[in-house]
Design a protein around this motif. Structure first.
Motif, mmCIF file in Angstrom:
data_model
loop_
_atom_site.group_PDB
_atom_site.id
_atom_site.type_symbol
_atom_site.label_atom_id
_atom_site.label_comp_id
_atom_site.label_asym_id
_atom_site.label_seq_id
_atom_site.Cartn_x
_atom_site.Cartn_y
_atom_site.Cartn_z
ATOM 1 N N ILE A 31 0.858 -1.188 0.000
ATOM 2 C CA ILE A 31 0.000 0.000 0.000
ATOM 3 C C ILE A 31 0.889 1.231 0.000
ATOM 4 C CG2 ILE A 31 -1.789 1.290 1.235
ATOM 5 C CD1 ILE A 31 -2.679 -1.383 2.469
ATOM 6 N N GLY A 32 0.667 2.129 -0.958
ATOM 7 C CA GLY A 32 1.490 3.337 -1.051
ATOM 8 C C GLY A 32 2.947 3.022 -1.262
ATOM 9 N N ASN A 33 3.226 1.960 -2.011
ATOM 10 C CA ASN A 33 4.574 1.501 -2.322
ATOM 11 C C ASN A 33 5.370 1.054 -1.098
ATOM 12 O OD1 ASN A 33 4.173 3.824 -4.738
ATOM 13 N ND2 ASN A 33 4.873 1.797 -5.357
ATOM 14 N N MET A 34 4.657 0.583 -0.063
ATOM 15 C CA MET A 34 5.297 0.036 1.130
ATOM 16 C C MET A 34 4.637 -1.293 1.482
ATOM 17 S SD MET A 34 7.668 2.140 2.076
ATOM 18 C CE MET A 34 8.079 1.761 3.748
ATOM 19 N N CYS A 35 5.452 -2.299 1.814
ATOM 20 C CA CYS A 35 4.909 -3.576 2.271
ATOM 21 C C CYS A 35 4.346 -3.389 3.676
ATOM 22 C CB CYS A 35 6.002 -4.648 2.300
ATOM 23 S SG CYS A 35 6.552 -5.169 0.662
ATOM 24 N N VAL A 36 3.116 -3.851 3.877
ATOM 25 C CA VAL A 36 2.479 -3.773 5.190
ATOM 26 C C VAL A 36 2.093 -5.186 5.624
ATOM 27 C CG1 VAL A 36 1.660 -1.416 4.880
ATOM 28 C CG2 VAL A 36 0.197 -3.311 4.217
ATOM 29 N N GLY A 37 1.871 -5.354 6.926
ATOM 30 C CA GLY A 37 1.644 -6.686 7.460
ATOM 31 C C GLY A 37 0.224 -7.212 7.359
ATOM 32 N N ASP A 38 -0.764 -6.328 7.497
ATOM 33 C CA ASP A 38 -2.146 -6.794 7.565
ATOM 34 C C ASP A 38 -3.036 -6.055 6.574
ATOM 35 O OD1 ASP A 38 -1.773 -8.578 9.807
ATOM 36 O OD2 ASP A 38 -1.622 -6.779 11.069
ATOM 37 N N LYS A 39 -4.107 -6.749 6.154
ATOM 38 C CA LYS A 39 -5.102 -6.107 5.307
ATOM 39 C C LYS A 39 -5.776 -4.998 6.105
ATOM 40 C CE LYS A 39 -6.047 -9.823 2.113
ATOM 41 N NZ LYS A 39 -7.068 -10.392 1.246
ATOM 42 N N ARG A 40 -6.325 -4.040 5.396
ATOM 43 C CA ARG A 40 -6.924 -2.855 6.009
ATOM 44 C C ARG A 40 -8.403 -3.049 6.313
ATOM 45 N NH1 ARG A 40 -2.601 0.229 7.483
ATOM 46 N NH2 ARG A 40 -1.174 0.363 5.764
ATOM 47 N N ASP A 41 -8.869 -2.329 7.344
ATOM 48 C CA ASP A 41 -10.284 -2.332 7.727
ATOM 49 C C ASP A 41 -11.010 -1.176 7.038
ATOM 50 O OD1 ASP A 41 -10.208 -4.549 9.513
ATOM 51 O OD2 ASP A 41 -9.276 -3.258 11.037
ATOM 52 N N ASP A 42 -12.329 -1.151 7.169
ATOM 53 C CA ASP A 42 -13.153 -0.083 6.589
ATOM 54 C C ASP A 42 -12.588 1.291 6.931
ATOM 55 O OD1 ASP A 42 -14.795 -2.146 5.833
ATOM 56 O OD2 ASP A 42 -16.558 -1.439 6.908
ATOM 57 N N GLY A 43 -12.514 2.169 5.918
ATOM 58 C CA GLY A 43 -12.074 3.548 6.107
ATOM 59 C C GLY A 43 -10.574 3.758 6.052
ATOM 60 N N GLN A 44 -9.796 2.691 6.021
ATOM 61 C CA GLN A 44 -8.341 2.840 5.964
ATOM 62 C C GLN A 44 -7.874 2.912 4.505
ATOM 63 O OE1 GLN A 44 -7.237 -0.566 8.579
ATOM 64 N NE2 GLN A 44 -6.226 1.020 9.821
#
Length: 169
Positions: A31-44
């Motif tokens: 997300i935004g060209n950065m690896c993140v650990g978890d899927k996002r919740d509503d509104g993120q």
């Protein structure tokens, strides 16, 4: 030395590192060209449907500057944009008084003049389509190219060829 075009990149990139797409990350979430650990919740914030727990990433509002978010209740709808050529997904569940592209975007399921409204319209009131009217009939008020669209008296509308424009109304 960056170039225009496409390149191959290694996968298995750790959280917090730069990425070009989901498949590059160990987590499969970029997300935004950065690896993140978890899927996002509503509104993120999100970049694509795969980033969201609910599977729906779209523009938050009907605005060219809107951010992409995981849509409330996983609802997104595909509409034409007024500000540029093309179409885009927009989140549903938009509140009354907020901008919209179509009925499905609104909590009330009524979008008139690109604004979510609370109630269907009565005879003689402005409308964009049949679903906006209590009587189910929205059409041009008079046979005039400058006529406004209104909910027709007694729910009656008739289809005729127009002399002033290519096509029919």
């Amino acid at each position: 030395d960056w170039k225009y075009g496409s390149q191959y990149f290694c996968g298995g990139v750790a959280e917090g590192q730069r990425c070009a797409g989901n498949n590059m990350c160990q987590s499969k979430i970029c997300i935004g060209n950065m690896c993140v650990g978890d899927k996002r919740d509503d509104g993120q914030d999100c970049d694509n449907n795969a980033n969201c727990v609910n599977g729906a990433c779209a523009l938050e509002t009907y605005d060219e500057m809107a951010r992409k978010v995981c849509c409330p209740k996983g609802k997104s709808y595909y509409f034409k944009m007024d500000w540029k050529y093309g179409s885009q997904y927009f989140c549903g569940g938009v509140a009354e008084g907020q901008r919209c592209a179509g009925n499905n975007m609104c909590q009330s399921k009524i979008c008139i003049g690109n604004m979510c409204v609370g109630d269907k319209r009565d005879d003689g009131q402005d409308c964009d389509n049949n679903a906006n009217c209590v009587n189910g009939a929205c059409a041009l008020e008079t046979y005039d190219e400058m006529a406004r669209k209104v909910c027709c008296p007694k729910g009656k509308s008739y289809y005729f060829k127009m002399d002033w424009k290519y096509g029919s109304q």
